[in-house]
Design an enzyme around this catalytic site. Structure first.
Site, PDB file in Angstrom:
ATOM      1  NE  ARG A  45      -2.949   0.420   3.351  1.00 14.88           N
ATOM      2  CZ  ARG A  45      -2.286   0.661   4.493  1.00 14.88           C
ATOM      3  NH1 ARG A  45      -1.620   1.776   4.653  1.00 14.88           N
ATOM      4  NH2 ARG A  45      -2.327  -0.215   5.484  1.00 14.88           N
ATOM      5  CE1 TYR A  97     -17.830  10.603 -15.389  1.00 11.88           C
ATOM      6  CE2 TYR A  97     -17.234  10.655 -13.071  1.00 11.88           C
ATOM      7  CZ  TYR A  97     -17.634   9.952 -14.183  1.00 11.88           C
ATOM      8  OH  TYR A  97     -17.821   8.600 -14.097  1.00 11.88           O
ATOM      9  CE  LYS A 194     -13.838   7.393 -17.748  1.00  6.51           C
ATOM     10  NZ  LYS A 194     -14.178   8.627 -17.083  1.00  6.51           N
TER      11      LYS A 194
HETATM   12  C1  LIG Z   1     -14.632   8.996 -15.774  1.00  6.10           C
HETATM   13  C2  LIG Z   1     -14.252  10.307 -15.214  1.00  6.10           C
HETATM   14  C3  LIG Z   1     -13.964  10.442 -13.856  1.00  6.10           C
HETATM   15  C4  LIG Z   1     -14.080   9.283 -12.879  1.00  6.10           C
HETATM   16  O1  LIG Z   1     -13.114   8.303 -13.145  1.00  6.10           O
HETATM   17  P1  LIG Z   1     -13.310   6.728 -12.856  1.00  6.10           P
HETATM   18  O2  LIG Z   1     -12.036   6.148 -13.360  1.00  6.10           O
HETATM   19  O3  LIG Z   1     -14.523   6.293 -13.617  1.00  6.10           O
HETATM   20  O4  LIG Z   1     -13.497   6.568 -11.395  1.00  6.10           O
HETATM   21  C5  LIG Z   1     -13.572  11.689 -13.407  1.00  6.10           C
HETATM   22  N1  LIG Z   1     -13.472  12.747 -14.236  1.00  6.10           N
HETATM   23  C6  LIG Z   1     -13.759  12.651 -15.552  1.00  6.10           C
HETATM   24  C7  LIG Z   1     -13.634  13.851 -16.418  1.00  6.10           C
HETATM   25  C8  LIG Z   1     -14.149  11.421 -16.094  1.00  6.10           C
HETATM   26  O5  LIG Z   1     -14.442  11.338 -17.384  1.00  6.10           O
END
Ligand SMILES: *Cc1c(COP(=O)(O)O)cnc(C)c1O
Length: 379
Positions: A45, A97, A194
């Site tokens: 961790r 978001y 993403k």
């Molecule tokens: C998807 C997203 C998040 C959250 O991320 P996760 O990996 O789904 O927890 C935060 N900010 C933006 C702009 C996103 O597109």
């Protein structure tokens, strides 16, 4: 080294014992104190060799001092929010978001944090929103889903003037296109699920900090909260990141073509893509290397939505972004479902709005897919 080289070389020449080209996955959770001395790794961790290579890489890519890999983008945001205390106030992007909005409004307000949602393109509105207890700005640019472009240099300057932290969610642009720390921000956050991961197969978040004090505080929070990324997912994410430059170029080229095609379409009311907005172009051409691969559009009639979504054959109706496959999202019922309708409409996330994460397929196939789906609407 240039960005493409840094990306392709993530993890190489790091494992000197075997010369492994890509850095191995260290699954061990505990590490022997050889001869009574720590090797620098004690418990996974706190620090893990695989995760550490990823963390050093993202810090370098963003031009920061320290990186922290988290189990999701939301975990990264929650960890950064650990910097604040009861009674602190933050100024936040207006069309944010949806998951971040949900975390702020449904959890962190219970811990006594306060949030004001402001169109950060309006610098006067930013200054007016500052209160004696304001501690930070939380910025998305381009915003989600309306692709509003914030002038990071100016907004971060205001933050400095009032001694506020600037935190930028750089998920949409990635360090390949935009490096907020170089424009004056203090902390960068990513949903690495993403574009950085890029293949819709790993959930991860990243934080990059500038300066010793912030880096120390985040090190403490990351370890104390335990919002850390697993070794296997750290490895998968690094594999994805190696091709980020190629992917972003193609995402962006395709998005630009699709945005132009959609803006000519008789059933489309409005297209949101930074390269179609003169203000967006002006800011991004100075502060970034491009416009990204995300676009949104508003159809002329709400009734088109259902049959459009049902008749797309290539572009998948699904809730995410940044992968090689094109996805289409209906923000009103998906990403922004937890934003109250009144606020959604005020912000412009109406029920005629669709968001596309443009993939790296051949753009003519994507256009054709949309064209065919629109034909089914007209029948
Ligand atoms: C998807 C997203 C998040 C959250 O991320 P996760 O990996 O789904 O927890 C935060 N900010 C933006 C702009 C996103 O597109």
């Amino acid at each position: 080294m240039r960005m493409e080289t840094k990306l392709a070389q993530i993890g190489t020449k790091k494992e000197r014992k075997t010369g492994a080209i890509n850095f191995p996955v260290y699954f061990a959770t505990a590490y022997e104190h050889v001869g009574g001395v720590s090797t620098g790794f004690d418990y996974t961790r706190t620090a893990n060799p695989t995760r550490q290579v990823l963390e050093e890489s993202i810090a370098r890519l963003e031009g920061g001092d320290a990186g922290f890999a988290c189990s999701s983008g939301m975990a990264a945001i929650q960890t950064v929010m650990g910097l604040f205390s009861q009674g602190d106030h933050l100024i936040v992007s207006l069309d944010l978001y949806g998951g971040t909005y949900r975390l702020f409004e449904q959890l962190l307000t219970r811990y006594g944090l306060q949030f004001s949602y402001v169109d950060l393109r309006d610098l006067e509105a930013v200054e007016q929103a500052i209160r004696p207890n304001t501690k930070a700005l939380f910025i998305e640019t381009p915003t989600n889903p309306l692709m509003h472009v914030v002038d990071l240099v100016q907004v971060c300057q205001i933050a400095k003037q009032y001694q506020l932290l600037s935190i930028v969610d750089n998920t949409f642009m990635t360090p390949y296109l935009q490096q907020p720390l170089k424009l004056g921000a203090d902390i960068v956050i990513h949903s690495a699920t993403k574009y950085l991961g890029g293949h819709n197969d790993v959930l991860a978040g990243l934080i990059v900090t500038k300066g010793n004090e912030l880096s120390e505080r985040l090190l403490f929070l990351h370890n104390s909260i335990g919002s850390t990324l697993s070794p296997m997912d750290s490895w998968l994410l690094m594999r994805g990141m190696k091709t980020l430059a190629l992917r972003m170029e193609k995402h962006q080229e395709n998005a630009r073509c699709l945005a132009e095609y959609l803006s000519q379409h008789p059933l489309v009311d409005e297209v949101f893509y930074p390269a179609l907005d003169s203000r967006g172009i002006a800011i991004l051409s100075e502060q970034a290397n491009g416009f990204g691969g995300m676009l949104s559009f508003r159809v002329k009639d709400k009734r088109y939505i259902q049959s459009l979504l049902q008749n797309l054959k290539i572009i998948t109706f699904a809730e995410s972004l940044g992968g090689v496959e094109s996805l289409i999202t209906y923000p009103a019922t998906q990403t922004h479902a937890d934003v109250p309708e009144e606020i959604r409409l005020k912000v412009g996330v109406c029920d005629r709005l669709l968001r596309v994460s443009v993939g790296i397929e051949h753009v003519e196939d994507l256009k054709q897919d949309i064209e065919n789906a629109f034909r089914s609407v007209e029948k």
